[in-house]
Design a protein around this motif. Structure first.
Motif, PDB file in Angstrom:
ATOM      1  N   PRO A 101       0.623  -1.161   0.048  1.00 30.74           N
ATOM      2  CA  PRO A 101       0.025  -0.115   0.082  1.00 30.74           C
ATOM      3  C   PRO A 101       1.033   1.192  -0.032  1.00 30.74           C
ATOM      4  CG  PRO A 101      -0.746  -1.608   1.563  1.00 30.74           C
ATOM      5  CD  PRO A 101       0.484  -2.322   0.886  1.00 30.74           C
ATOM      6  N   VAL A 102       0.215   2.328  -0.599  1.00 33.91           N
ATOM      7  CA  VAL A 102       1.041   3.587  -0.610  1.00 33.91           C
ATOM      8  C   VAL A 102       1.651   4.054   0.446  1.00 33.91           C
ATOM      9  CG1 VAL A 102       0.828   5.977  -1.358  1.00 33.91           C
ATOM     10  CG2 VAL A 102      -0.314   4.116  -2.658  1.00 33.91           C
ATOM     11  N   ARG A 103       0.945   4.101   1.629  1.00 35.63           N
ATOM     12  CA  ARG A 103       1.469   4.737   2.951  1.00 35.63           C
ATOM     13  C   ARG A 103       2.614   3.904   3.303  1.00 35.63           C
ATOM     14  NH1 ARG A 103      -0.505   7.501   7.143  1.00 35.63           N
ATOM     15  NH2 ARG A 103      -2.467   7.603   6.353  1.00 35.63           N
ATOM     16  N   GLU A 104       2.568   2.520   3.097  1.00 35.85           N
ATOM     17  CA  GLU A 104       3.502   1.474   3.590  1.00 35.85           C
ATOM     18  C   GLU A 104       5.131   1.625   2.645  1.00 35.85           C
ATOM     19  OE1 GLU A 104       0.559   0.562   3.834  1.00 35.85           O
ATOM     20  OE2 GLU A 104       0.437   0.573   6.049  1.00 35.85           O
ATOM     21  N   ARG A 105       4.656   2.231   1.360  1.00 34.45           N
ATOM     22  CA  ARG A 105       5.955   2.460   0.620  1.00 34.45           C
ATOM     23  C   ARG A 105       6.613   3.767   0.822  1.00 34.45           C
ATOM     24  NH1 ARG A 105       3.563   1.416  -5.653  1.00 34.45           N
ATOM     25  NH2 ARG A 105       2.214  -0.452  -4.982  1.00 34.45           N
ATOM     26  N   ASN A 106       5.640   4.565   1.641  1.00 37.74           N
ATOM     27  CA  ASN A 106       6.650   5.704   2.204  1.00 37.74           C
ATOM     28  C   ASN A 106       7.378   5.369   3.393  1.00 37.74           C
ATOM     29  OD1 ASN A 106       5.728   7.671   0.642  1.00 37.74           O
ATOM     30  ND2 ASN A 106       3.960   8.590   2.141  1.00 37.74           N
ATOM     31  N   THR A 124      -4.478   3.469  -9.460  1.00 37.18           N
ATOM     32  CA  THR A 124      -3.098   4.128  -9.442  1.00 37.18           C
ATOM     33  C   THR A 124      -3.019   5.429  -8.616  1.00 37.18           C
ATOM     34  OG1 THR A 124      -2.831   3.151 -11.425  1.00 37.18           O
ATOM     35  CG2 THR A 124      -0.914   4.298 -10.751  1.00 37.18           C
ATOM     36  N   PRO A 125      -3.481   5.468  -7.239  1.00 37.41           N
ATOM     37  CA  PRO A 125      -3.248   6.876  -6.580  1.00 37.41           C
ATOM     38  C   PRO A 125      -1.872   7.186  -6.371  1.00 37.41           C
ATOM     39  CG  PRO A 125      -3.706   5.013  -5.259  1.00 37.41           C
ATOM     40  CD  PRO A 125      -3.874   4.203  -6.524  1.00 37.41           C
ATOM     41  N   MET A 126      -1.603   8.722  -6.352  1.00 36.06           N
ATOM     42  CA  MET A 126      -0.156   8.929  -6.090  1.00 36.06           C
ATOM     43  C   MET A 126      -0.438   9.813  -4.819  1.00 36.06           C
ATOM     44  SD  MET A 126       1.286   7.949  -8.436  1.00 36.06           S
ATOM     45  CE  MET A 126       2.950   8.719  -8.389  1.00 36.06           C
ATOM     46  N   ASP A 127      -1.463   9.815  -3.659  1.00 37.00           N
ATOM     47  CA  ASP A 127      -1.369  10.518  -2.851  1.00 37.00           C
ATOM     48  C   ASP A 127      -2.092   9.471  -1.793  1.00 37.00           C
ATOM     49  OD1 ASP A 127      -1.875  13.574  -1.594  1.00 37.00           O
ATOM     50  OD2 ASP A 127      -3.216  12.143  -0.523  1.00 37.00           O
ATOM     51  N   VAL A 128      -1.490   9.593  -0.479  1.00 34.86           N
ATOM     52  CA  VAL A 128      -2.023   8.436   0.355  1.00 34.86           C
ATOM     53  C   VAL A 128      -3.384   8.548   0.921  1.00 34.86           C
ATOM     54  CG1 VAL A 128      -1.602   7.834   3.146  1.00 34.86           C
ATOM     55  CG2 VAL A 128       0.457   8.237   1.640  1.00 34.86           C
ATOM     56  N   THR A 129      -3.870   9.817   1.197  1.00 32.14           N
ATOM     57  CA  THR A 129      -5.266  10.035   1.519  1.00 32.14           C
ATOM     58  C   THR A 129      -6.453   9.494   0.266  1.00 32.14           C
ATOM     59  OG1 THR A 129      -4.813  12.014   2.610  1.00 32.14           O
ATOM     60  CG2 THR A 129      -6.983  11.747   1.807  1.00 32.14           C
ATOM     61  N   VAL A 130      -5.978   9.566  -0.800  1.00 35.56           N
ATOM     62  CA  VAL A 130      -6.813   9.372  -1.999  1.00 35.56           C
ATOM     63  C   VAL A 130      -6.735   7.452  -1.963  1.00 35.56           C
ATOM     64  CG1 VAL A 130      -7.145   9.273  -4.642  1.00 35.56           C
ATOM     65  CG2 VAL A 130      -6.615  11.311  -3.164  1.00 35.56           C
ATOM     66  N   ALA A 131      -5.263   7.154  -1.909  1.00 32.56           N
ATOM     67  CA  ALA A 131      -5.459   5.596  -1.754  1.00 32.56           C
ATOM     68  C   ALA A 131      -6.156   4.904  -0.947  1.00 32.56           C
ATOM     69  CB  ALA A 131      -3.816   5.269  -1.532  1.00 32.56           C
ATOM     70  N   GLU A 132      -6.213   5.670   0.179  1.00 30.00           N
ATOM     71  CA  GLU A 132      -7.308   5.037   1.160  1.00 30.00           C
ATOM     72  C   GLU A 132      -8.623   5.293   1.419  1.00 30.00           C
ATOM     73  OE1 GLU A 132      -4.941   6.204   4.981  1.00 30.00           O
ATOM     74  OE2 GLU A 132      -3.508   4.694   4.441  1.00 30.00           O
ATOM     75  N   LEU A 133      -9.091   5.712   0.366  1.00 29.72           N
ATOM     76  CA  LEU A 133     -10.741   5.950   0.420  1.00 29.72           C
ATOM     77  C   LEU A 133     -11.140   5.214  -0.508  1.00 29.72           C
ATOM     78  CD1 LEU A 133     -10.605  10.149  -0.796  1.00 29.72           C
ATOM     79  CD2 LEU A 133     -11.286   8.891   1.309  1.00 29.72           C
ATOM     80  N   ALA A 134     -12.418   4.808  -0.158  1.00 26.70           N
ATOM     81  CA  ALA A 134     -13.274   3.357  -0.746  1.00 26.70           C
ATOM     82  C   ALA A 134     -14.636   4.218  -0.808  1.00 26.70           C
ATOM     83  CB  ALA A 134     -13.260   2.294   0.088  1.00 26.70           C
ATOM     84  N   ILE A 135     -15.293   3.984  -2.067  1.00 26.30           N
ATOM     85  CA  ILE A 135     -16.715   4.352  -2.325  1.00 26.30           C
ATOM     86  C   ILE A 135     -17.661   3.224  -2.187  1.00 26.30           C
ATOM     87  CG2 ILE A 135     -18.056   5.304  -3.923  1.00 26.30           C
ATOM     88  CD1 ILE A 135     -15.808   6.916  -5.084  1.00 26.30           C
ATOM     89  N   GLU A 136     -18.499   3.068  -1.315  1.00 24.45           N
ATOM     90  CA  GLU A 136     -19.332   1.842  -1.478  1.00 24.45           C
ATOM     91  C   GLU A 136     -20.644   2.277  -1.669  1.00 24.45           C
ATOM     92  OE1 GLU A 136     -20.240  -2.008   1.456  1.00 24.45           O
ATOM     93  OE2 GLU A 136     -19.338  -0.100   2.599  1.00 24.45           O
ATOM     94  N   THR A 137     -21.169   1.513  -2.472  1.00 23.10           N
ATOM     95  CA  THR A 137     -22.503   1.602  -3.062  1.00 23.10           C
ATOM     96  C   THR A 137     -23.262   0.675  -2.889  1.00 23.10           C
ATOM     97  OG1 THR A 137     -21.885   0.849  -5.380  1.00 23.10           O
ATOM     98  CG2 THR A 137     -21.874   3.107  -4.910  1.00 23.10           C
ATOM     99  N   PHE A 138     -24.768   0.788  -2.465  1.00 18.35           N
ATOM    100  CA  PHE A 138     -25.696  -0.322  -2.327  1.00 18.35           C
ATOM    101  C   PHE A 138     -26.776  -0.334  -3.425  1.00 18.35           C
ATOM    102  CE2 PHE A 138     -23.587   0.928   1.625  1.00 18.35           C
ATOM    103  CZ  PHE A 138     -23.606  -0.570   2.331  1.00 18.35           C
ATOM    104  N   LEU A 139     -26.803  -1.552  -4.048  1.00 20.40           N
ATOM    105  CA  LEU A 139     -27.772  -1.561  -5.024  1.00 20.40           C
ATOM    106  C   LEU A 139     -28.828  -2.516  -4.802  1.00 20.40           C
ATOM    107  CD1 LEU A 139     -28.135  -1.467  -8.400  1.00 20.40           C
ATOM    108  CD2 LEU A 139     -27.075  -3.610  -8.372  1.00 20.40           C
ATOM    109  N   PRO A 140     -30.102  -2.231  -4.961  1.00 22.28           N
ATOM    110  CA  PRO A 140     -31.258  -2.787  -4.515  1.00 22.28           C
ATOM    111  C   PRO A 140     -31.098  -4.140  -4.991  1.00 22.28           C
ATOM    112  CG  PRO A 140     -31.976  -0.765  -5.545  1.00 22.28           C
ATOM    113  CD  PRO A 140     -30.505  -0.960  -5.668  1.00 22.28           C
TER     114      PRO A 140
END
Length: 277
Positions: free
Chosen positions: A75-80, A247-263
């Motif tokens: 993960p990007v954070r651990e690469r740092n 391919t995120p280049m920022d730690v914050t962006v790399a750790e975001l997740a979008i969860e959607t709920f489909l009927p």
């Protein structure tokens, strides 16, 4: 629908001494179950050089650290953290979500989850803190106590807490098992004391003795485990999908997740559209 600023993020290893670089790389290689020879072939190196790096006999170049991290899917954070351990400056910034530099990202996420209405959608960070949610999520959270909602609501806590959504989930044991297994997989990949503490907290929440996984009265969605949750006397059924940034280049962006709920059934879809007018 609100975008909130990100606070202290889930952290793994920081400020490590240079001698740790080889041990950290070996740890990631073993975690990925890759041999020294296989890693060497992937990284256009030699097994001997990989061995020398892991035992501290050779200091890897900055390029080699990044190349090995890429092939080990670190993960990007651990690469740092690996770069710091090897004596190099971190490569990836960690920009607060409310920073003007991420205006386009915030706007895009808001448009995405708003466009998904009337179906629920939310954005969480690596510690499952909810940083954005649409009106579909607000609908499901009606009646949840304020103390669970502020100042930074946590998706796992909201779902599994006995005063949160748990009493309304008709297949609580199944859904709880799914969420805990998801967290276990994440902990195995991303070493995080913060995430482990959250796991131990939510895994310790009591499960009502009468909680049972009720069979749906109508057709069931067999292609994925549904979340079956009660709202205003009706049982709504959803299947969830999680998306991350490529391919995120920022730690914050790399750790975001979008969860959607489909009927998961026509009745749920019809009900949500009726409420939306």
């Amino acid at each position: 629908m609100t975008i909130v600023a990100t606070g202290p993020s889930v952290s793994a290893v920081t400020n490590a001494d240079k001698g740790q670089a080889g041990r950290l790389l070996r740890s990631w290689r073993e975690r990925r179950r890759v041999s020294q020879l296989e890693l060497a072939l992937r990284a256009d190196s030699s097994a001997r050089h990989i061995s020398f790096i892991e035992t501290g006999r050779s200091r890897p170049s900055e390029e080699m650290v990044l190349r090995l991290a890429e092939h080990l899917q670190v993960p990007v954070r651990e690469r740092n953290a690996l770069l710091l351990a090897a004596g190099y400056a971190p490569r990836y910034p960690e920009t607060p979500l409310d920073d003007p530099a991420l205006d386009a990202l915030r706007d895009g996420m808001e448009r995405l989850i708003q466009g998904y209405e009337p179906y629920p959608a939310l954005v969480v960070d690596a510690g499952y803190t909810v940083v954005a949610a649409n009106r579909g999520i607000a609908l499901l959270l009606e009646g949840v106590p304020e103390e669970l909602m502020a100042p930074a609501p946590n998706a796992m806590r909201l779902t599994l807490h006995p005063e949160g959504l748990a009493p309304r989930i008709r297949n609580l044991r199944e859904w709880r098992g799914h969420l805990l297994a998801q967290m276990e997989r994440q902990i195995a990949l991303d070493r995080s004391d913060q995430l482990r503490a959250l796991y131990e907290e939510v895994a310790g929440y009591p499960v009502p003795e009468d909680a049972s996984d009720e069979e749906p009265a109508g057709p069931a969605a067999y292609f994925a485990l549904p979340l079956r949750i009660e709202h205003d006397g009706r049982v709504l059924s959803f299947v969830s999908s999680i998306s991350t940034f490529n391919t995120p280049m920022d730690v914050t962006v790399a750790e975001l997740a979008i969860e959607t709920f489909l009927p998961a059934d026509p009745a749920t879809s019809k009900y949500l559209h009726t409420l939306a007018g």
